[in-house]
Motif scaffolding. Structure first.
Motif, mmCIF file in Angstrom:
data_model
loop_
_atom_site.group_PDB
_atom_site.id
_atom_site.type_symbol
_atom_site.label_atom_id
_atom_site.label_comp_id
_atom_site.label_asym_id
_atom_site.label_seq_id
_atom_site.Cartn_x
_atom_site.Cartn_y
_atom_site.Cartn_z
ATOM 1 N N ASN A 1 -3.923 8.205 -0.341
ATOM 2 C CA ASN A 1 -3.574 7.137 -1.086
ATOM 3 C C ASN A 1 -4.295 7.048 -2.513
ATOM 4 N N THR B 1 -1.455 14.094 2.229
ATOM 5 C CA THR B 1 -1.033 12.767 2.046
ATOM 6 C C THR B 1 -2.339 12.073 1.723
ATOM 7 N N SER C 1 0.703 -1.075 -0.013
ATOM 8 C CA SER C 1 -0.011 0.059 0.062
ATOM 9 C C SER C 1 0.791 1.280 0.134
ATOM 10 N N THR D 1 1.102 5.537 -1.363
ATOM 11 C CA THR D 1 0.732 6.582 -0.489
ATOM 12 C C THR D 1 1.588 7.755 -1.286
#
Length: 367
Positions: free
Chosen positions: A243, A241, A167, A171
């Motif tokens: 995803n 930030t 993941s 990011t």
């Protein structure tokens, strides 16, 4: 599902192996595809990586998603070596896709460099936002110099170099000012952020066919004035930030998708441009199963490639099984053509012809 009888007949007796993670296997419903293949006289079998390919073969085609293996710890390097050795020893087995091509897509620096080379060709419709690789432990002065030399201004998107494996590969962060550079995790790739009205277009490619779907993306932000004035843009705006999977999934409800201004009526990308992008990247990368993320500059209308993914999820791709079977057929026919050329070359010139003559079919777009 309507399947071409000619293709089914040509695949009869063939043996196709696949090696993908359990999650993607369930998502793509490969168990159903295996039953479908079996009912038409050919095999679609799962490969066990704990057993040598020699023991499980022979295979006419192997389709895989080994990108995670290629980014894993070094203790898997021997497995990768064994897999590649199998294809070296069995040139009759076609691989979807070649490991060397997949390695390019694992590394964003290499991917963007490959796309950049395509963009430099005469009359190219391929564009990529300005980008630069930030080395590990680079200080602020070095980073600012790299950005300036690459003609990148704030805001910037910072992405991990490794594009697959966890993941963390998805990011990312948007940095708005010089102060935000403290949030940058190097090494990484810094890419110019381009306003695109919070719309992303995913182009899913299966051989010579493709399908384009619209997805949510990141809203517009104001750009800084002059290249040198890094500290004058949004001094107080904090780094964001996110995803990338979460922001661009079909039913995303992220605050980043919510535009601050009224957006015009949106249209799908230009199909001629998309077709040219697919054809060029397919040839340049040497891949047949991949996805391209495209945004459209809200001022210029230019289509920008911002990422490329190996063997994506194909969400929204109509009749994926039928397209995959057509790809298998094309690969087998291409191999057959290669053998015929080798035979003719031996008869006529006493040498084999090594190139694969893939029979092109018309690109199809359901977008």
């Amino acid at each position: 599902m309507r399947l071409d009888e000619k293709i089914l007949q040509r695949l009869k007796g063939k043996r196709i192996g696949y090696s993908i993670g359990e999650r993607k296997k369930r998502k793509l419903n490969f168990d159903l595809l295996a039953d479908l293949c079996k009912s038409h006289g050919f095999e679609f079998v799962e490969i066990d990586l704990n057993v040598s390919l020699e023991q499980q073969g022979p295979f006419d085609i192997i389709v895989h998603k080994w990108s995670d293996l290629l980014t894993a710890s070094s203790d898997l390097s021997n497995l990768i070596y064994q897999l590649q050795a199998y294809f070296n020893n069995h040139p009759e087995t076609m691989i979807l896709d070649p490991i060397v091509g997949v390695c390019t897509l694992i590394d964003r620096s290499r991917t963007y460099a490959a796309v950049s080379e395509c963009s430099k060709e005469p009359n190219s419709c391929i564009h990529i936002p300005n980008f630069v690789t930030i080395p590990e432990n680079a200080d602020k002065i070095e980073i600012l110099t790299l950005l300036k030399n690459a003609k990148i201004r704030f805001p910037i998107v910072c992405k991990p170099i490794v594009a697959h494996g966890s993941s963390l590969s998805h990011t990312m962060c948007i940095i708005f000012n010089e102060a935000g550079l403290k949030d940058l995790n190097s090494p990484c790739v810094a890419q110019q952020f381009i306003n695109h009205n919070a719309e992303l277009f995913k182009i899913f490619i299966v051989g010579n066919e493709y399908h384009c779907v619209r997805r949510p993306s990141i809203k517009n932000f104001k750009a800084s004035g002059k290249l040198q004035q890094y500290a004058t843009f949004d001094k107080n705006r904090d780094t964001i930030t996110f995803n990338s999977h979460e922001v661009s999934k079909a039913r995303s409800s992220s605050f980043l998708n919510e535009c601050d201004e009224k957006m015009p009526v949106l249209v799908m990308p230009d199909d001629i441009i998309v077709s040219n992008i697919v054809r060029k990247l397919r040839t340049s990368l040497g891949l047949k199963l991949f996805g391209v993320d495209v945004i459209i500059d809200n001022k210029t209308g230019l289509h920008y490639i911002i990422d490329i993914n190996f063997f994506p999820g194909y969400d929204g791709f109509p009749n994926f099984f039928a397209s995959l079977l057509r790809l298998f057929y094309q690969v087998i026919e291409g191999k057959r053509s290669e053998r015929l050329e080798e035979i003719n070359g031996n008869h006529q010139n006493g040498v084999a012809i090594n190139g694969i003559n893939h029979n092109e079919v018309a690109s199809q777009s359901s977008g």
